[in-house]
Motif scaffolding. Sequence first.
Motif, PDB file in Angstrom:
ATOM      1  N   LYS A  53      -0.178  17.624  47.172  1.00 47.08           N
ATOM      2  CA  LYS A  53      -1.377  17.976  47.945  1.00 47.08           C
ATOM      3  C   LYS A  53      -1.497  19.471  48.218  1.00 47.08           C
ATOM      4  O   LYS A  53      -2.349  19.889  49.004  1.00 47.08           O
ATOM      5  N   ILE A  54      -0.642  20.263  47.580  1.00 50.37           N
ATOM      6  CA  ILE A  54      -0.728  21.709  47.758  1.00 50.37           C
ATOM      7  C   ILE A  54      -1.789  22.254  46.804  1.00 50.37           C
ATOM      8  O   ILE A  54      -1.614  22.247  45.589  1.00 50.37           O
ATOM      9  N   LYS A  55      -2.883  22.716  47.383  1.00 50.44           N
ATOM     10  CA  LYS A  55      -4.032  23.116  46.556  1.00 50.44           C
ATOM     11  C   LYS A  55      -3.711  24.286  45.635  1.00 50.44           C
ATOM     12  O   LYS A  55      -4.164  24.326  44.502  1.00 50.44           O
ATOM     13  N   GLU A  56      -2.893  25.231  46.126  1.00 47.04           N
ATOM     14  CA  GLU A  56      -2.619  26.422  45.307  1.00 47.04           C
ATOM     15  C   GLU A  56      -1.711  26.104  44.114  1.00 47.04           C
ATOM     16  O   GLU A  56      -1.419  26.978  43.304  1.00 47.04           O
ATOM     17  N   LEU A  57      -1.247  24.848  44.013  1.00 42.91           N
ATOM     18  CA  LEU A  57      -0.431  24.456  42.858  1.00 42.91           C
ATOM     19  C   LEU A  57      -1.240  23.687  41.817  1.00 42.91           C
ATOM     20  O   LEU A  57      -0.699  23.233  40.818  1.00 42.91           O
ATOM     21  N   SER A  58      -2.520  23.503  42.094  1.00 42.37           N
ATOM     22  CA  SER A  58      -3.332  22.715  41.170  1.00 42.37           C
ATOM     23  C   SER A  58      -4.530  23.521  40.675  1.00 42.37           C
ATOM     24  O   SER A  58      -5.538  23.644  41.363  1.00 42.37           O
ATOM     25  N   PHE A  59      -4.393  24.104  39.489  1.00 45.89           N
ATOM     26  CA  PHE A  59      -5.485  24.920  38.943  1.00 45.89           C
ATOM     27  C   PHE A  59      -5.275  25.139  37.450  1.00 45.89           C
ATOM     28  O   PHE A  59      -4.167  25.006  36.930  1.00 45.89           O
ATOM     29  N   ILE A  60      -6.349  25.437  36.774  1.00 40.99           N
ATOM     30  CA  ILE A  60      -6.280  25.875  35.384  1.00 40.99           C
ATOM     31  C   ILE A  60      -7.132  27.131  35.282  1.00 40.99           C
ATOM     32  O   ILE A  60      -8.316  27.106  35.633  1.00 40.99           O
ATOM     33  N   LYS A  61      -6.505  28.242  34.877  1.00 41.84           N
ATOM     34  CA  LYS A  61      -7.246  29.503  34.768  1.00 41.84           C
ATOM     35  C   LYS A  61      -7.010  30.092  33.392  1.00 41.84           C
ATOM     36  O   LYS A  61      -5.930  29.928  32.826  1.00 41.84           O
ATOM     37  N   SER A  62      -8.023  30.762  32.881  1.00 44.30           N
ATOM     38  CA  SER A  62      -7.762  31.453  31.619  1.00 44.30           C
ATOM     39  C   SER A  62      -8.567  32.727  31.536  1.00 44.30           C
ATOM     40  O   SER A  62      -9.658  32.835  32.103  1.00 44.30           O
ATOM     41  N   ASP A  63      -7.977  33.728  30.879  1.00 40.48           N
ATOM     42  CA  ASP A  63      -8.715  34.961  30.588  1.00 40.48           C
ATOM     43  C   ASP A  63      -8.403  35.363  29.147  1.00 40.48           C
ATOM     44  O   ASP A  63      -7.852  34.566  28.389  1.00 40.48           O
ATOM     45  N   SER A  64      -8.719  36.592  28.788  1.00 37.75           N
ATOM     46  CA  SER A  64      -8.580  36.965  27.375  1.00 37.75           C
ATOM     47  C   SER A  64      -7.128  37.065  26.918  1.00 37.75           C
ATOM     48  O   SER A  64      -6.838  37.046  25.726  1.00 37.75           O
ATOM     49  N   SER A  65      -6.180  37.158  27.861  1.00 43.34           N
ATOM     50  CA  SER A  65      -4.799  37.321  27.411  1.00 43.34           C
ATOM     51  C   SER A  65      -3.898  36.119  27.686  1.00 43.34           C
ATOM     52  O   SER A  65      -2.859  35.954  27.048  1.00 43.34           O
ATOM     53  N   SER A  66      -4.267  35.271  28.671  1.00 44.08           N
ATOM     54  CA  SER A  66      -3.377  34.138  28.952  1.00 44.08           C
ATOM     55  C   SER A  66      -4.075  32.969  29.631  1.00 44.08           C
ATOM     56  O   SER A  66      -5.199  33.090  30.133  1.00 44.08           O
ATOM     57  N   ILE A  67      -3.376  31.841  29.609  1.00 51.71           N
ATOM     58  CA  ILE A  67      -3.815  30.637  30.321  1.00 51.71           C
ATOM     59  C   ILE A  67      -2.764  30.361  31.385  1.00 51.71           C
ATOM     60  O   ILE A  67      -1.566  30.408  31.098  1.00 51.71           O
ATOM     61  N   SER A  68      -3.205  30.078  32.610  1.00 52.90           N
ATOM     62  CA  SER A  68      -2.259  29.747  33.673  1.00 52.90           C
ATOM     63  C   SER A  68      -2.579  28.362  34.206  1.00 52.90           C
ATOM     64  O   SER A  68      -3.735  28.040  34.464  1.00 52.90           O
ATOM     65  N   VAL A  75      -1.932  16.255  34.305  1.00 52.31           N
ATOM     66  CA  VAL A  75      -2.135  16.578  32.889  1.00 52.31           C
ATOM     67  C   VAL A  75      -3.475  16.067  32.370  1.00 52.31           C
ATOM     68  O   VAL A  75      -3.988  16.567  31.373  1.00 52.31           O
ATOM     69  N   GLN A  76      -4.062  15.087  33.075  1.00 53.08           N
ATOM     70  CA  GLN A  76      -5.407  14.619  32.696  1.00 53.08           C
ATOM     71  C   GLN A  76      -6.410  15.774  32.795  1.00 53.08           C
ATOM     72  O   GLN A  76      -7.340  15.863  31.993  1.00 53.08           O
ATOM     73  N   ASP A  77      -6.211  16.663  33.779  1.00 55.50           N
ATOM     74  CA  ASP A  77      -7.115  17.808  33.942  1.00 55.50           C
ATOM     75  C   ASP A  77      -6.991  18.785  32.778  1.00 55.50           C
ATOM     76  O   ASP A  77      -7.970  19.425  32.399  1.00 55.50           O
ATOM     77  N   ASN A 105      -3.226  10.874  35.172  1.00 50.36           N
ATOM     78  CA  ASN A 105      -3.768  11.254  36.474  1.00 50.36           C
ATOM     79  C   ASN A 105      -2.658  11.530  37.481  1.00 50.36           C
ATOM     80  O   ASN A 105      -2.889  12.151  38.519  1.00 50.36           O
ATOM     81  N   ALA A 106      -1.451  11.029  37.195  1.00 49.40           N
ATOM     82  CA  ALA A 106      -0.328  11.243  38.107  1.00 49.40           C
ATOM     83  C   ALA A 106       0.597  12.347  37.587  1.00 49.40           C
ATOM     84  O   ALA A 106       0.938  13.276  38.315  1.00 49.40           O
ATOM     85  N   ILE A 107       0.984  12.251  36.323  1.00 50.48           N
ATOM     86  CA  ILE A 107       1.942  13.198  35.723  1.00 50.48           C
ATOM     87  C   ILE A 107       1.384  14.617  35.784  1.00 50.48           C
ATOM     88  O   ILE A 107       0.208  14.845  35.523  1.00 50.48           O
ATOM     89  N   THR A 108       2.253  15.573  36.135  1.00 46.58           N
ATOM     90  CA  THR A 108       1.773  16.944  36.314  1.00 46.58           C
ATOM     91  C   THR A 108       2.343  17.894  35.255  1.00 46.58           C
ATOM     92  O   THR A 108       3.352  17.603  34.617  1.00 46.58           O
TER      93      THR A 108
END
Lengths: 285, 159
Positions: A53-68, A75-77, A105-108
């Motif tokens: 439930k920690i929001k700052e641990l759940s995100f997908i970001k990308s820019d021209s040099s990397s994906i975070s 993993v569904q996301d 939906n569960a596995i991270t």
Amino acid sequence: MLKKLTQFYYPKTVEDACSQLANAKEKTSVIAGGTSEALRNDSTIEALVDLSKIKELSFIKSDSSSISIGAATPVQDIYKSDLSGVSGELLKTAAGKIGSTLLRNAITAGGNLVALFPWSDLPAAYMVLDAEVVCRKGKPKRTVPVINLINSKPASFLTKGEIVAEIKVPVFKKGTGASFAKMSKTSNDYSLITVASRITIAGGKIEEARLAVNAITAQPVRCEEAEKLLVGKKPDAELLAEAAKKAVAGLKVRKDYRATEEYRKEVCEVMIRRSLEESIAKAGK
Amino acid sequence: MKLNVKINGKKFDLEVNPNAMLIDVLRDAGFKSVKNGCSEGSCGACAVMIDGRPKNSCIILAGQVQNSEILTAEGLGNPETPHILQRSFVDHGSTQCGYCNPGSLISVKALLDKNPKPTEADVKDALDGNLCRCTGYVKRIEAVLDAAKIIQKGTKGKK
């Protein structure tokens, strides 16, 4: 069953989670997706720190040099994300091959790496993408190559109060292709063989090669001998066949009642050859 | 430990064992639509929606749903006023023994919530974790596609 479990903690931030873990008096473990923890037989764990439930641990970001990707991102996301490019497509493919929708939906993203089961699908993909892992101990953080975490086993690599917070994957230049394949008895069953590869071609020759396997081995491994063989050469059928043979010869095969060692080795060699072919074909596009 | 959850829109304050699985807690609380098939996350008979995501309730510790909202098949509809999906499953014969239906319905409810106009591939993808040994995987896909059309048209019924 976690026989001695009496307490759950629900931190809201990474710092809270880390200090909870660092100051724990009882035997404490972390839980996120919970699929492996729920089935674990351990009669020592007394408390669990829930990272899901920690929001700052759940995100997908990308820019021209990397994906975070945040460690607690389901993993569904990743599978359903609009990530693109060689790295993005490979992560999506690998994530989509994990279990089923209900499990994904569960596995991270982080749990699949840290639990490091032989059948985990993401680690081989992380390895060929030269992923880095951001480990946090409250505010302080260190960014390490994923291979270091894998080779020294996450449980002993992470210090008390430290968690994996993020997985970073670089974006690759043109002329790069990657491939991910998995073999299992059914699409929901544990992997028997997982193969990932990435090839960069420049001037008609292989400039960089990455090859990793899991499931057939007890933990994800890079096939470095085969990588060395490929680099600097013109990619032809003979070379790829030789590299596949070399890669399989170097594997320490794990026992699995589902199929014999001989069978899995034979299939693995074919899978590696095809994986390299696919990566090279994509690199040329 | 105390577990505060909302199940099908109603608040519950349950006393549970910290190592209890969600499936057992739900069944003990009277939500018998949640079925135990394999107990290891393979069959999907126990699927429930947790904060909008369908998951296997047999491999999630109840403690992990603290303050969450859960939807079980009871929350979809009942024999008198079935949900369009439930009605469609019956109309298309995608129910025989019925054991997999509650979990399957939760999976496809989650699909339609996110994607009201799914393709056949989307439906297959959403149901990839719900085994059904009776009806053969075709009828339930037809049922979902049909239900989606009915919901799109806004035909009378519970959404």
